[in-house]
Design an enzyme around this catalytic site. Structure first.
Site, PDB file in Angstrom:
ATOM      1  N   ASP A 188      -9.086  -6.015  -5.032  1.00  0.00           N
ATOM      2  CA  ASP A 188      -8.773  -4.697  -4.484  1.00  0.00           C
ATOM      3  C   ASP A 188      -9.578  -3.622  -5.221  1.00  0.00           C
ATOM      4  O   ASP A 188     -10.166  -3.872  -6.281  1.00  0.00           O
ATOM      5  CB  ASP A 188      -7.277  -4.433  -4.635  1.00  0.00           C
ATOM      6  CG  ASP A 188      -6.744  -3.435  -3.622  1.00  0.00           C
ATOM      7  OD1 ASP A 188      -7.555  -2.834  -2.893  1.00  0.00           O
ATOM      8  OD2 ASP A 188      -5.510  -3.256  -3.564  1.00  0.00           O
ATOM      9  N   HIS A 199      -6.910  -5.976  -0.558  1.00  0.00           N
ATOM     10  CA  HIS A 199      -5.849  -4.976  -0.470  1.00  0.00           C
ATOM     11  C   HIS A 199      -4.616  -5.449   0.308  1.00  0.00           C
ATOM     12  O   HIS A 199      -3.515  -5.476  -0.246  1.00  0.00           O
ATOM     13  CB  HIS A 199      -6.400  -3.693   0.136  1.00  0.00           C
ATOM     14  CG  HIS A 199      -5.433  -2.557   0.094  1.00  0.00           C
ATOM     15  ND1 HIS A 199      -4.787  -2.165  -1.068  1.00  0.00           N
ATOM     16  CD2 HIS A 199      -4.972  -1.734   1.072  1.00  0.00           C
ATOM     17  CE1 HIS A 199      -3.981  -1.158  -0.806  1.00  0.00           C
ATOM     18  NE2 HIS A 199      -4.073  -0.880   0.488  1.00  0.00           N
ATOM     19  N   SER A 226       0.841  -1.196   0.000  1.00  0.00           N
ATOM     20  CA  SER A 226       0.000   0.000   0.000  1.00  0.00           C
ATOM     21  C   SER A 226       0.882   1.254   0.000  1.00  0.00           C
ATOM     22  O   SER A 226       1.732   1.394  -0.867  1.00  0.00           O
ATOM     23  CB  SER A 226      -0.957  -0.046   1.191  1.00  0.00           C
ATOM     24  OG  SER A 226      -1.975   0.915   1.045  1.00  0.00           O
TER      25      SER A 226
END
Length: 250
Positions: free
Chosen positions: A192, A222, A93
């Site tokens: 995601d 995610h 991320s």
């Protein structure tokens, strides 16, 4: 109830080192399983905990990506200071954005980007993540429903300049992806949000590495390091690192 914040960790393995980076509102808990797996495969792993993370959302908003980037750089230098000359960087991320930036600015043996929002064009969704984190955190603190509602409303009114700064550092990193020449692996959950799914192939195309690959995880969202396919994620990262020619000078 007082919540004990996660901390940075170092797992000593072999002479090859990995800088392991967590995401926004996340913590080193999100990458601990991967870190232990890498250690078992002979790698030394250091995962810095960013300033403001792991505590209250109010504390988090008092810091910003410049602080967190400084923690990343300090983590890289920590490995250097410990005598590790051969370093790869792995992030998820926002940590993946940071891993790409490390690959742009520092000598590394390899770069792994997991679910990086490099194509984000605004701060949409960032406060939602903070808000969701706040609800969970305050619930774990044992606060009443009324307390939580009141504090969440107050959170909405808190200045959020750091969210704009996240957007800025993401855009700057995006512009310099061509600077990455080290072997690169892009990893992406197929479940995601669209912004992440759009980012993965873009990163793959833009990096100037001769050795690069992209892997999709059909059953993952995610945070793929803790999701349904987490074991495969661990294997794929280590397999990628194992295939790097670590003897080549940076």
């Amino acid at each position: 109830m007082k919540i004990v914040a996660p901390k940075s960790f170092t797992l000593e393995g072999g002479s090859k080192a990995v800088l392991l980076l967590h995401g926004f509102t996340g913590s080193t808990k999100d990458v601990k399983r991967l870190g232990k797996h890498l250690q078992d495969r002979g790698y030394t792993v250091h995962a810095p905990m960013y300033k403001g993370h792991g505590g209250s959302p109010e504390e988090l908003l008092q810091t910003g990506p410049e602080d967190w980037w400084n923690d990343v750089v300090a983590g890289y230098n920590h490995l250097k200071d410990q005598g590790y000359e051969d370093i790869a960087v792995v992030g998820i991320s926002l940590g993946a954005v940071f891993s790409l930036r490390v690959g742009e600015e520092f000598p590394v043996k390899g770069v792994v980007s997991m679910c990086a929002p490099i194509k984000r064009e605004n701060t949409d969704g960032l406060f939602d993540r903070l808000y969701d984190y706040a609800k969970i955190y305050k619930s774990f603190e044992g606060k009443t429903r009324e307390q939580i509602i009141a504090e969440l409303e107050s959170l909405k009114a808190t200045p959020k300049g750091s969210l704009n700064d996240i957007q800025k550092i993401t855009e700057e990193t995006c512009e310099d992806l061509h600077e990455i020449t080290a072997p690169t692996l892009v990893m992406q959950g197929a479940l995601d949000a669209p912004i992440y799914q759009e980012s993965a192939p873009f990163i793959y195309e833009q990096v100037d590495a001769e050795e690069k690959d992209i892997i999709w995880y059909k059953e993952s969202g995610h945070i793929i390091t803790t999701g349904k396919e987490r074991d495969k994620v661990c294997e794929d990262v280590t397999d990628f690192l194992d295939q790097i020619d670590w003897s080549i000078a940076n």
